[in-house]
Design an enzyme around this catalytic site. Structure first.
Site, short mmCIF file in Angstrom:
data_model
loop_
_atom_site.label_atom_id
_atom_site.label_comp_id
_atom_site.label_asym_id
_atom_site.label_seq_id
_atom_site.Cartn_x
_atom_site.Cartn_y
_atom_site.Cartn_z
N HIS A 1 0.84 -1.20 0.00
CA HIS A 1 0.00 0.00 0.00
C HIS A 1 0.88 1.26 0.00
O HIS A 1 0.62 2.22 -0.73
CB HIS A 1 -0.88 0.05 1.26
CG HIS A 1 -1.92 -1.03 1.33
ND1 HIS A 1 -2.01 -1.91 2.38
CD2 HIS A 1 -2.95 -1.35 0.49
CE1 HIS A 1 -3.04 -2.73 2.20
NE2 HIS A 1 -3.61 -2.43 1.06
N LYS B 1 -18.55 -6.52 6.06
CA LYS B 1 -17.27 -7.23 6.16
C LYS B 1 -16.82 -7.29 7.61
O LYS B 1 -17.15 -6.40 8.40
CB LYS B 1 -16.20 -6.42 5.40
CG LYS B 1 -15.88 -6.91 4.01
CD LYS B 1 -14.70 -6.12 3.51
CE LYS B 1 -14.16 -6.53 2.20
NZ LYS B 1 -13.05 -5.67 1.77
N ARG C 1 -2.06 -6.48 -8.08
CA ARG C 1 -0.92 -7.38 -7.91
C ARG C 1 -0.90 -8.38 -9.06
O ARG C 1 -0.01 -8.36 -9.89
CB ARG C 1 -1.00 -8.10 -6.56
CG ARG C 1 -0.61 -7.23 -5.40
CD ARG C 1 -1.19 -7.70 -4.12
NE ARG C 1 -2.65 -7.64 -4.19
CZ ARG C 1 -3.45 -7.69 -3.14
NH1 ARG C 1 -2.94 -7.82 -1.95
NH2 ARG C 1 -4.75 -7.61 -3.28
N SER D 1 -2.62 -8.66 2.84
CA SER D 1 -2.89 -8.47 4.27
C SER D 1 -3.23 -9.79 4.95
O SER D 1 -2.78 -10.07 6.06
CB SER D 1 -4.02 -7.46 4.47
OG SER D 1 -3.66 -6.22 3.89
P1 ADP Z 1 -9.87 -3.75 -0.33
O1 ADP Z 1 -10.57 -4.58 0.73
O2 ADP Z 1 -10.65 -2.51 -0.68
O3 ADP Z 1 -9.42 -4.53 -1.53
P2 ADP Z 1 -7.09 -3.62 0.55
O4 ADP Z 1 -6.56 -2.90 1.75
O5 ADP Z 1 -6.96 -5.11 0.51
O6 ADP Z 1 -8.60 -3.15 0.43
O7 ADP Z 1 -6.42 -3.03 -0.77
C1 ADP Z 1 -6.54 -1.68 -1.13
C2 ADP Z 1 -5.93 -1.50 -2.51
O8 ADP Z 1 -4.53 -1.70 -2.45
C3 ADP Z 1 -6.48 -2.52 -3.52
O9 ADP Z 1 -6.61 -1.88 -4.77
C4 ADP Z 1 -5.39 -3.57 -3.57
O10 ADP Z 1 -5.35 -4.24 -4.82
C5 ADP Z 1 -4.15 -2.68 -3.37
N1 ADP Z 1 -3.02 -3.45 -2.84
C6 ADP Z 1 -2.98 -4.24 -1.76
N2 ADP Z 1 -1.76 -4.81 -1.62
C7 ADP Z 1 -1.00 -4.37 -2.64
C8 ADP Z 1 0.34 -4.60 -3.11
N3 ADP Z 1 1.16 -5.42 -2.46
N4 ADP Z 1 0.76 -3.97 -4.23
C9 ADP Z 1 -0.10 -3.15 -4.90
N5 ADP Z 1 -1.36 -2.90 -4.55
C10 ADP Z 1 -1.82 -3.50 -3.44
#
Ligand code: ADP
Length: 161
Positions: free
Chosen positions: A17, A41, A90, A128
């Site tokens: 992130h 959720k 990703r 995560s």
């Molecule tokens: P959500 O539940 O809305 O998907 P996340 O916190 O899992 O929330 O992810 C928020 C954004 O960050 C999403 O677009 C996700 O694809 C992106 N993201 C998460 N991890 C990575 C990573 N390692 N590299 C690039 N983008 C990421």
């Protein structure tokens, strides 16, 4: 003033992130990181904890703001006068999910553009959920999350045993 929203669950926030934000601050005038809560959720960390972790991570950036939101994300973009919503991608399965989500959001508000940013290869495997599993098993997460998040993960999961 070009403002972008970066919405997510951040449960917890990771170096993946952070990498997206780090690249976006060079493109946009202002980034609003939106710690989203979807009432359907369940989360490992409360909205307050997720907000606190993200806010700590964003301290070095002058042009990044953090806020919480629990309604439709396009409504947040509208309220913030943001033209762009940034999401990270990703792998290919992320792409199909993000693509579909962008269609839904476009249907809700076509004034807001979704911008998908491919991950840096270094963060390709960062999720995560996997990081929480590793923290539960006392694995090394120091390269995956910033120190403030690693500390909270250890406190949360090692207490649960
Ligand atoms: P959500 O539940 O809305 O998907 P996340 O916190 O899992 O929330 O992810 C928020 C954004 O960050 C999403 O677009 C996700 O694809 C992106 N993201 C998460 N991890 C990575 C990573 N390692 N590299 C690039 N983008 C990421």
């Amino acid at each position: 003033m070009l403002r972008a929203l970066f919405p997510g669950s951040f449960d917890p926030p990771t170096n993946g992130h952070l990498n997206i934000v780090d690249r976006c601050v060079r493109i946009f005038d202002e980034i609003v990181v939106v710690v989203a809560t979807n009432p359907q959720k369940s989360y490992s960390f409360s909205a307050e904890e997720r907000y606190a972790m993200v806010a700590e991570m964003m301290e070095p950036y002058d042009n990044v703001r953090v806020r919480h939101w629990n309604r439709l994300i396009v409504e947040c973009a509208e309220e913030e006068h943001a033209k762009v919503m940034v999401r990270g991608v990703r792998a290919l399965d992320d792409f199909s999910y993000e693509f579909e989500l962008s269609m839904i959001n476009r249907g809700l508000n076509s004034r807001i553009e979704t911008l998908l940013i491919p991950t840096d290869p270094q963060y390709f495997v960062l999720r995560s959920t996997a990081i929480k599993e590793l923290a539960r098993l006392d694995g090394d997460i120091s390269t995956m999350v910033p120190p403030n998040v690693a500390r909270r993960l250890r406190e949360r999961f090692q207490r649960q045993g």
